[in-house]
Scaffold this motif. Sequence first.
Motif, mmCIF file in Angstrom:
data_model
loop_
_atom_site.group_PDB
_atom_site.id
_atom_site.type_symbol
_atom_site.label_atom_id
_atom_site.label_comp_id
_atom_site.label_asym_id
_atom_site.label_seq_id
_atom_site.Cartn_x
_atom_site.Cartn_y
_atom_site.Cartn_z
ATOM 1 N N HIS A 27 0.909 -1.518 -0.124
ATOM 2 C CA HIS A 27 0.269 -0.246 0.185
ATOM 3 C C HIS A 27 1.210 1.171 -0.174
ATOM 4 O O HIS A 27 1.768 1.435 0.332
ATOM 5 C CB HIS A 27 -0.610 0.133 1.267
ATOM 6 C CG HIS A 27 -2.133 1.020 0.804
ATOM 7 N ND1 HIS A 27 -2.105 2.542 1.288
ATOM 8 C CD2 HIS A 27 -3.754 0.604 0.852
ATOM 9 C CE1 HIS A 27 -3.140 2.779 0.792
ATOM 10 N NE2 HIS A 27 -3.719 2.034 1.018
ATOM 11 N N ASP A 57 2.481 4.598 0.783
ATOM 12 C CA ASP A 57 3.080 5.799 2.150
ATOM 13 C C ASP A 57 3.422 6.372 1.433
ATOM 14 O O ASP A 57 4.561 6.911 1.123
ATOM 15 C CB ASP A 57 3.423 4.197 2.936
ATOM 16 C CG ASP A 57 2.864 5.601 4.571
ATOM 17 O OD1 ASP A 57 3.240 6.732 4.750
ATOM 18 O OD2 ASP A 57 3.738 5.070 5.352
ATOM 19 N N LYS A 111 5.158 9.363 3.511
ATOM 20 C CA LYS A 111 5.373 9.683 4.417
ATOM 21 C C LYS A 111 6.519 8.227 4.196
ATOM 22 O O LYS A 111 7.562 8.988 5.055
ATOM 23 C CB LYS A 111 4.802 9.012 6.018
ATOM 24 C CG LYS A 111 3.429 9.639 6.332
ATOM 25 C CD LYS A 111 3.536 9.597 7.508
ATOM 26 C CE LYS A 111 2.399 8.324 7.776
ATOM 27 N NZ LYS A 111 1.271 7.194 7.083
ATOM 28 N N THR A 132 -2.558 -2.347 10.640
ATOM 29 C CA THR A 132 -4.362 -1.245 9.948
ATOM 30 C C THR A 132 -5.349 -2.035 11.662
ATOM 31 O O THR A 132 -4.842 -2.862 11.890
ATOM 32 C CB THR A 132 -5.026 -1.789 8.966
ATOM 33 O OG1 THR A 132 -5.369 -2.430 8.603
ATOM 34 C CG2 THR A 132 -4.296 -1.394 7.803
ATOM 35 N N THR A 163 7.218 0.562 11.101
ATOM 36 C CA THR A 163 5.574 1.532 10.648
ATOM 37 C C THR A 163 5.077 1.544 12.073
ATOM 38 O O THR A 163 5.388 0.160 12.755
ATOM 39 C CB THR A 163 5.136 0.875 8.933
ATOM 40 O OG1 THR A 163 4.221 2.485 9.032
ATOM 41 C CG2 THR A 163 4.326 -0.315 9.235
ATOM 42 N N SER A 217 -1.706 2.226 11.982
ATOM 43 C CA SER A 217 -2.525 2.761 11.263
ATOM 44 C C SER A 217 -4.197 3.123 12.036
ATOM 45 O O SER A 217 -4.962 1.241 12.243
ATOM 46 C CB SER A 217 -2.784 2.856 10.183
ATOM 47 O OG SER A 217 -3.962 3.494 9.337
ATOM 48 N N ARG A 275 4.425 -1.716 3.599
ATOM 49 C CA ARG A 275 3.754 0.115 3.017
ATOM 50 C C ARG A 275 5.015 0.436 2.147
ATOM 51 O O ARG A 275 6.141 0.083 2.266
ATOM 52 C CB ARG A 275 4.054 1.235 4.247
ATOM 53 C CG ARG A 275 2.979 0.520 5.229
ATOM 54 C CD ARG A 275 2.393 1.894 6.616
ATOM 55 N NE ARG A 275 1.766 0.985 7.030
ATOM 56 C CZ ARG A 275 0.464 1.394 7.102
ATOM 57 N NH1 ARG A 275 -0.229 1.285 6.033
ATOM 58 N NH2 ARG A 275 -0.335 1.025 8.855
ATOM 59 N N ASP A 331 -0.827 13.626 1.790
ATOM 60 C CA ASP A 331 -1.661 12.222 2.238
ATOM 61 C C ASP A 331 -2.748 11.233 1.605
ATOM 62 O O ASP A 331 -3.216 11.992 0.573
ATOM 63 C CB ASP A 331 -2.569 12.896 3.607
ATOM 64 C CG ASP A 331 -2.611 11.258 4.652
ATOM 65 O OD1 ASP A 331 -1.808 10.861 4.718
ATOM 66 O OD2 ASP A 331 -3.384 11.747 5.900
#
Length: 417
Positions: free
Chosen positions: A187, A189, A191, A205, A352, A355, A374, A387
Amino acid sequence: MNRPEPAQPGATLATARPAAELRARVRGLESELIAFRRDLHRHPELGRQEFRTTGLLRDRLVAAGLSPRVLPGGTGLIVDVVPAGTAPGTEFLAFRADIDALPIDDAKTDVPYRSTVPGRAHACGHDVHTAVVLGTALVLAEAVRTGELRRPVRLVFQPAEEVMPGGALDVIKAGGMDGVGRIFAVHCDPKVEVGRIALRTGAITSACDRLVLHLDGPGGHTARPHLTTDLVTAIARMAADLPGALARRMDPRWGVSLVWGRIASGSASNVIPQHAELEGTVRCLELDGWREAPDLLHELIAKLAETYRAKWTLDYHRGVPPVVNEAVSVALLDAAMTDRFGRDGTQVVESTEQSLGGEDFSWYLEHAPGALARLGVRAPGDTTVRDLHQGRFDVDERAIGIGVELFAALALDEPQD
């Protein structure tokens, strides 16, 4: 660092293809895959409406000599890549992409691939995920022809990830997890810098459910609240008290969060209404809490409603459980990424945090172990704050080739137990 060391059992890889050779093949596909991603970005489609996207994927996979199967709903597809001589019952290694977009406007004005569909945008990176798994399929189709692929692989292009409880259930119902021994996904990311992935063992998640609480009463005049049911006060107390009451009835380590997004009641200052509604989400970091939350909410609502003499109904819509990454799968991702991109000591894997967002990849993990990574998509030195689920979301497209090489390495390299 919340990830195991690659030295764990089942977590190391013996390279079947020289890194330079695989990288050259991936780079030969990059311009096509970037163009494919940009085409999807210009033509985003919402969940279970991805007919154009599905057609483009089907045509490209067929051109590569593969035989994709479109899901019964007409969107999303599955394609198997199976080496000759594969023994019956050999488990598939699976890779999943989600192909749907979001119902928001694309706010980018400085790129040629801006969405051409008002109110629709790939603002979560699903177009990147799709290009990564497509590229993996193309690499593996060639690897079958050259005899380099030694295990069966399944590529899943899933519809409706953004539609709870998620298109993953469509895939599973259609047999997409039958015979799968392990499954991976990435996925985007924003950041994480491009060239890196971020990993976490365990829940990465949150579970996410949606609920709508309906309160009803006879209504009346605000001068005589004692003769009726004061629904405005009742719904206000529900909004204020339920989150704390739920939190105090559940293990705090479960990280349960009830947050309201909508409250509605009444139409005049001197009229007590006959109906009120409260809508929100329940998020939870642990499976046990996710399973207990509905029954506890029903109990708590019943007690509060009795206090105010309100009739009530609760529409509790199950969303998704948390994505719980399996340790060996995380270690395999770590080993493949480090071996392919970090041999010179460059940091390419980072930890990470968990979330509170929901992800329907969790449903696949009910059927087989696996992990979600991520994928870094932030350009080096880029200080723009982006974001997910925002109209200006965009990526460094070099992430596509990195994702393809990571997945291809997992498929082509042999795990050493």
